[in-house]
Design an enzyme around this catalytic site. Sequence first.
Site, PDB file in Angstrom:
ATOM      1  N   LYS A  68       0.828  -1.213   0.000  1.00 41.72           N
ATOM      2  CA  LYS A  68       0.000   0.000   0.000  1.00 41.72           C
ATOM      3  C   LYS A  68       0.862   1.263   0.000  1.00 41.72           C
ATOM      4  O   LYS A  68       0.607   2.186  -0.765  1.00 41.72           O
ATOM      5  CB  LYS A  68      -0.914   0.048   1.243  1.00 41.72           C
ATOM      6  CG  LYS A  68      -1.858  -1.121   1.376  1.00 41.72           C
ATOM      7  CD  LYS A  68      -2.801  -0.965   2.563  1.00 41.72           C
ATOM      8  CE  LYS A  68      -2.123  -0.873   3.912  1.00 41.72           C
ATOM      9  NZ  LYS A  68      -1.442  -2.092   4.357  1.00 41.72           N
ATOM     10  N   ARG A  92      -8.852   1.549   9.447  1.00 41.79           N
ATOM     11  CA  ARG A  92      -8.506   0.159   9.754  1.00 41.79           C
ATOM     12  C   ARG A  92      -9.555  -0.504  10.631  1.00 41.79           C
ATOM     13  O   ARG A  92      -9.416  -1.678  10.942  1.00 41.79           O
ATOM     14  CB  ARG A  92      -7.169   0.121  10.499  1.00 41.79           C
ATOM     15  CG  ARG A  92      -5.955  -0.177   9.614  1.00 41.79           C
ATOM     16  CD  ARG A  92      -4.723   0.052  10.468  1.00 41.79           C
ATOM     17  NE  ARG A  92      -3.594  -0.746  10.142  1.00 41.79           N
ATOM     18  CZ  ARG A  92      -2.483  -0.270   9.578  1.00 41.79           C
ATOM     19  NH1 ARG A  92      -2.413   0.981   9.203  1.00 41.79           N
ATOM     20  NH2 ARG A  92      -1.458  -1.056   9.393  1.00 41.79           N
ATOM     21  N   ARG A 121      11.392  -6.864   4.506  1.00 42.40           N
ATOM     22  CA  ARG A 121      11.292  -5.489   5.001  1.00 42.40           C
ATOM     23  C   ARG A 121      11.905  -5.368   6.394  1.00 42.40           C
ATOM     24  O   ARG A 121      12.563  -4.390   6.699  1.00 42.40           O
ATOM     25  CB  ARG A 121       9.814  -5.074   5.039  1.00 42.40           C
ATOM     26  CG  ARG A 121       9.620  -3.645   5.432  1.00 42.40           C
ATOM     27  CD  ARG A 121       8.243  -3.153   5.077  1.00 42.40           C
ATOM     28  NE  ARG A 121       7.266  -3.462   6.097  1.00 42.40           N
ATOM     29  CZ  ARG A 121       5.966  -3.167   5.998  1.00 42.40           C
ATOM     30  NH1 ARG A 121       5.499  -2.604   4.906  1.00 42.40           N
ATOM     31  NH2 ARG A 121       5.144  -3.441   6.971  1.00 42.40           N
ATOM     32  N   ARG A 140      12.317  -2.283  11.018  1.00 41.90           N
ATOM     33  CA  ARG A 140      11.091  -1.847  11.692  1.00 41.90           C
ATOM     34  C   ARG A 140      10.857  -2.749  12.883  1.00 41.90           C
ATOM     35  O   ARG A 140      10.827  -3.961  12.750  1.00 41.90           O
ATOM     36  CB  ARG A 140       9.908  -1.927  10.719  1.00 41.90           C
ATOM     37  CG  ARG A 140       9.642  -0.624  10.025  1.00 41.90           C
ATOM     38  CD  ARG A 140       8.480  -0.728   9.089  1.00 41.90           C
ATOM     39  NE  ARG A 140       7.217  -1.034   9.772  1.00 41.90           N
ATOM     40  CZ  ARG A 140       6.038  -0.758   9.228  1.00 41.90           C
ATOM     41  NH1 ARG A 140       5.965  -0.170   8.057  1.00 41.90           N
ATOM     42  NH2 ARG A 140       4.929  -1.065   9.860  1.00 41.90           N
ATOM     43  N   ARG A 195      -0.052  -8.896  13.658  1.00 44.23           N
ATOM     44  CA  ARG A 195      -0.615  -7.819  12.822  1.00 44.23           C
ATOM     45  C   ARG A 195      -1.549  -8.387  11.755  1.00 44.23           C
ATOM     46  O   ARG A 195      -2.561  -7.779  11.415  1.00 44.23           O
ATOM     47  CB  ARG A 195       0.515  -6.991  12.197  1.00 44.23           C
ATOM     48  CG  ARG A 195       1.197  -6.117  13.249  1.00 44.23           C
ATOM     49  CD  ARG A 195       2.503  -5.554  12.754  1.00 44.23           C
ATOM     50  NE  ARG A 195       2.338  -4.632  11.669  1.00 44.23           N
ATOM     51  CZ  ARG A 195       3.227  -4.439  10.709  1.00 44.23           C
ATOM     52  NH1 ARG A 195       4.339  -5.124  10.690  1.00 44.23           N
ATOM     53  NH2 ARG A 195       2.999  -3.557   9.770  1.00 44.23           N
TER      54      ARG A 195
HETATM   55  P1  AMP Z   1       1.560   0.776   8.972  1.00 45.01           P
HETATM   56  O1  AMP Z   1       2.834   1.453   8.663  1.00 45.01           O
HETATM   57  O2  AMP Z   1       0.387   1.338   8.217  1.00 45.01           O
HETATM   58  O3  AMP Z   1       1.631  -0.727   8.865  1.00 45.01           O
HETATM   59  O4  AMP Z   1       1.233   1.099  10.524  1.00 45.01           O
HETATM   60  C1  AMP Z   1       2.139   0.738  11.546  1.00 45.01           C
HETATM   61  C2  AMP Z   1       1.402   0.686  12.889  1.00 45.01           C
HETATM   62  O5  AMP Z   1       0.839   1.977  13.179  1.00 45.01           O
HETATM   63  C3  AMP Z   1       0.204  -0.255  12.937  1.00 45.01           C
HETATM   64  O6  AMP Z   1       0.592  -1.603  13.203  1.00 45.01           O
HETATM   65  C4  AMP Z   1      -0.589   0.348  14.083  1.00 45.01           C
HETATM   66  O7  AMP Z   1      -0.006   0.052  15.343  1.00 45.01           O
HETATM   67  C5  AMP Z   1      -0.414   1.834  13.818  1.00 45.01           C
HETATM   68  N1  AMP Z   1      -1.464   2.343  12.915  1.00 45.01           N
HETATM   69  C6  AMP Z   1      -1.310   2.857  11.670  1.00 45.01           C
HETATM   70  N2  AMP Z   1      -2.479   3.215  11.135  1.00 45.01           N
HETATM   71  C7  AMP Z   1      -3.427   2.916  12.069  1.00 45.01           C
HETATM   72  C8  AMP Z   1      -4.834   3.007  12.111  1.00 45.01           C
HETATM   73  N3  AMP Z   1      -5.539   3.512  11.073  1.00 45.01           N
HETATM   74  N4  AMP Z   1      -5.465   2.590  13.241  1.00 45.01           N
HETATM   75  C9  AMP Z   1      -4.788   2.099  14.292  1.00 45.01           C
HETATM   76  N5  AMP Z   1      -3.458   1.965  14.314  1.00 45.01           N
HETATM   77  C10 AMP Z   1      -2.769   2.354  13.218  1.00 45.01           C
END
Ligand code: AMP
Length: 189
Positions: free
Chosen positions: A9, A84, A123, A129, A140
């Site tokens: 994404k 989400r 990654r 990360r 996740r």
């Molecule tokens: P991502 O980089 O989008 O995978 O986000 C990394 C982490 O940020 C996720 O595993 C959540 O802990 C938090 N996070 C990002 N976007 C959201 C969201 N819309 N709602 C809740 N937590 C989020």
Amino acid sequence: MLGPPGAGKGTQAVRLAEQFSCADIATGDIFRANVAEGTELGRIAQEYMDRGDLVPDEVVIAMVMERLAEPDCTAGFILDGFPRTVAQAEALDHRLVELGTPLHAALNFEITEDELLRRLAGRAAELHRSDDSEQTIRHRLEVFAIKTRPLIDHYARRGQLVNVDAIGPVEVVTKRILDDLQDLTRSGE
Ligand code: AMP
């Protein structure tokens, strides 16, 4: 953009934002920047992120609503990693009605679990990360299945869902998305 972690994404969001000259709002990136800067928001978010859990809805929704009010969003925006949860999707629906700008499309990135685990392991090695360890990745993916997957129906019911085959070279996936968006625009005319 909907899809499990590792579906690509973020990569596609950057390319589409360039193509459409619009804002790219990546909630995970905003949280990571806040953690790095040591802000209060970062302090709250970090424990959830490290566990692979979602940051509470009220925190995320407030942050995104504030971001959507910034001037660069008037030309449109791509949301990467938001909504989400159903509560987040409802908050977004509500705001879009207020703004008078209907959602154009919800892109649903489809990918096999084998390909996901392969990408996420790569990654983790590349970006270090903290939430890309194998155990956290599995968690996740579970969180995605339970909390985020219901959004696929939410958008399908509204006729806004576009399924994207997310396996293949980056530029091929971008082309698929652009073609699908064009079809959607044509069918809406
Ligand atoms: P991502 O980089 O989008 O995978 O986000 C990394 C982490 O940020 C996720 O595993 C959540 O802990 C938090 N996070 C990002 N976007 C959201 C969201 N819309 N709602 C809740 N937590 C989020």
